[in-house]
Design an enzyme around this catalytic site. Structure first.
Site, PDB file in Angstrom:
ATOM      1  CB  CYS A  57     -27.994  35.642 -19.693  1.00 20.43           C
ATOM      2  SG  CYS A  57     -29.622  36.044 -20.381  1.00 20.43           S
ATOM      3  CE1 TYR A  88     -31.600  42.422 -18.478  1.00 15.60           C
ATOM      4  CE2 TYR A  88     -31.875  43.983 -20.276  1.00 15.60           C
ATOM      5  CZ  TYR A  88     -31.297  42.839 -19.759  1.00 15.60           C
ATOM      6  OH  TYR A  88     -30.396  42.121 -20.516  1.00 15.60           O
ATOM      7  CD  GLU A 100     -29.240  39.584 -16.307  1.00 14.70           C
ATOM      8  OE1 GLU A 100     -29.566  38.443 -16.701  1.00 14.70           O
ATOM      9  OE2 GLU A 100     -29.026  40.529 -17.084  1.00 14.70           O
ATOM     10  CG  ASP A 135     -24.226  37.284 -21.829  1.00 15.26           C
ATOM     11  OD1 ASP A 135     -24.467  37.961 -22.849  1.00 15.26           O
ATOM     12  OD2 ASP A 135     -24.793  36.209 -21.578  1.00 15.26           O
ATOM     13  CE1 TYR A 140     -25.911  39.138 -18.426  1.00 10.56           C
ATOM     14  CE2 TYR A 140     -24.266  40.810 -18.937  1.00 10.56           C
ATOM     15  CZ  TYR A 140     -25.524  40.262 -19.130  1.00 10.56           C
ATOM     16  OH  TYR A 140     -26.393  40.836 -20.019  1.00 10.56           O
ATOM     17  CB  CYS A 204     -29.886  29.772 -23.715  1.00  9.87           C
ATOM     18  SG  CYS A 204     -29.267  28.868 -22.273  1.00  9.87           S
ATOM     19  CB  CYS A 213     -19.903  19.883  -9.173  1.00 10.32           C
ATOM     20  SG  CYS A 213     -19.752  20.412  -7.448  1.00 10.32           S
TER      21      CYS A 213
END
Length: 220
Positions: A57, A88, A100, A135, A140, A204, A213
């Site tokens: 998202c 959208y 997105e 999502d 996504y 969120c 990472c």
């Protein structure tokens, strides 16, 4: 449309011939960033670079990047599919092929490509395919759409480094992130731009793997 066709649209990339036609006219006239006032269609200047990053998202994803030092401007939109100037709602059908993304323009002297990409990798789970957490759907999927050879190299190197880190931490699934050149980018509608600055308590969906990472191995 059958239930199985709807599922296919959500989890399989649409064939170009079956994609929605879109439109010739843009649906969004780019304005200014809600926090900084910088034009969100800022053309990268000397020492700056543009990249499109998809990590679920785009509301929460954009906030992640506007908070980083060295980022000149962010904006949200759609990329990776064939439908021109989608809405959208059209993207949500799975029939545009777009994901997105966050458009990030950054100063390469203030933040390295590798550090920008570390935020990307750690900010989501790049092994989930056509979803991020709750999502679900092709919009996504994880993606890096680069504009320079240097970013391509950094994306591939950090992906390799993160693959090793995930394996060491016991994650069995492979990274599914698309890494390819940037083609068209379409700005999302104004309410989506800097959504979490305008709606601090808004949704969120970001959630990483909890694995850091590492720096990529030196070339050569």
């Amino acid at each position: 449309m059958s239930f199985m066709t709807m599922l296919s649209n959500k989890f399989s990339l649409v064939d170009r011939a079956a994609a929605l036609p879109g439109r010739e006219t843009a649906i969004m006239t780019p304005g200014r960033h809600a926090l900084t006032g910088v034009p969100i269609d800022l053309v990268p200047g000397e020492g700056q670079e543009e990249v499109l990053l998809g990590l679920g998202c785009f509301w929460g994803a954009e906030r992640l990047f506007w908070q980083l030092p060295g980022v000149a401007v962010t904006a949200v939109g759609y990329a990776g599919g064939p439908t021109p100037n989608p809405t959208y709602n059209e993207v949500c059908t799975g029939r545009t092929g777009h994901t997105e993304v966050v458009r990030v323009v950054f100063d390469t002297n203030a933040i390295s490509r590798e550090d920008l990409l570390r935020a990307f990798w750690e900010g989501h789970d790049p092994t989930q395919g056509m979803r991020q957490g709750n999502d679900t759907g092709t919009q996504y999927r994880s993606a890096i759409y680069y504009t320079t050879d240097q970013m391509k190299q950094a994306a591939e190197a950090t992906a390799a480094a993160y693959t090793q880190a995930l394996r060491a931490a016991g994650h069995a699934r492979a990274i599914t992130t698309e890494i390819r050149p940037m083609e068209a980018f379409y700005f999302a509608e104004e309410p989506h731009q800097q959504y979490l600055a305008k709606n601090p308590g808004g949704y969120c969906g970001l959630g990483g793997t909890g694995v850091a990472c590492p720096a990529p191995a030196p070339a050569g």
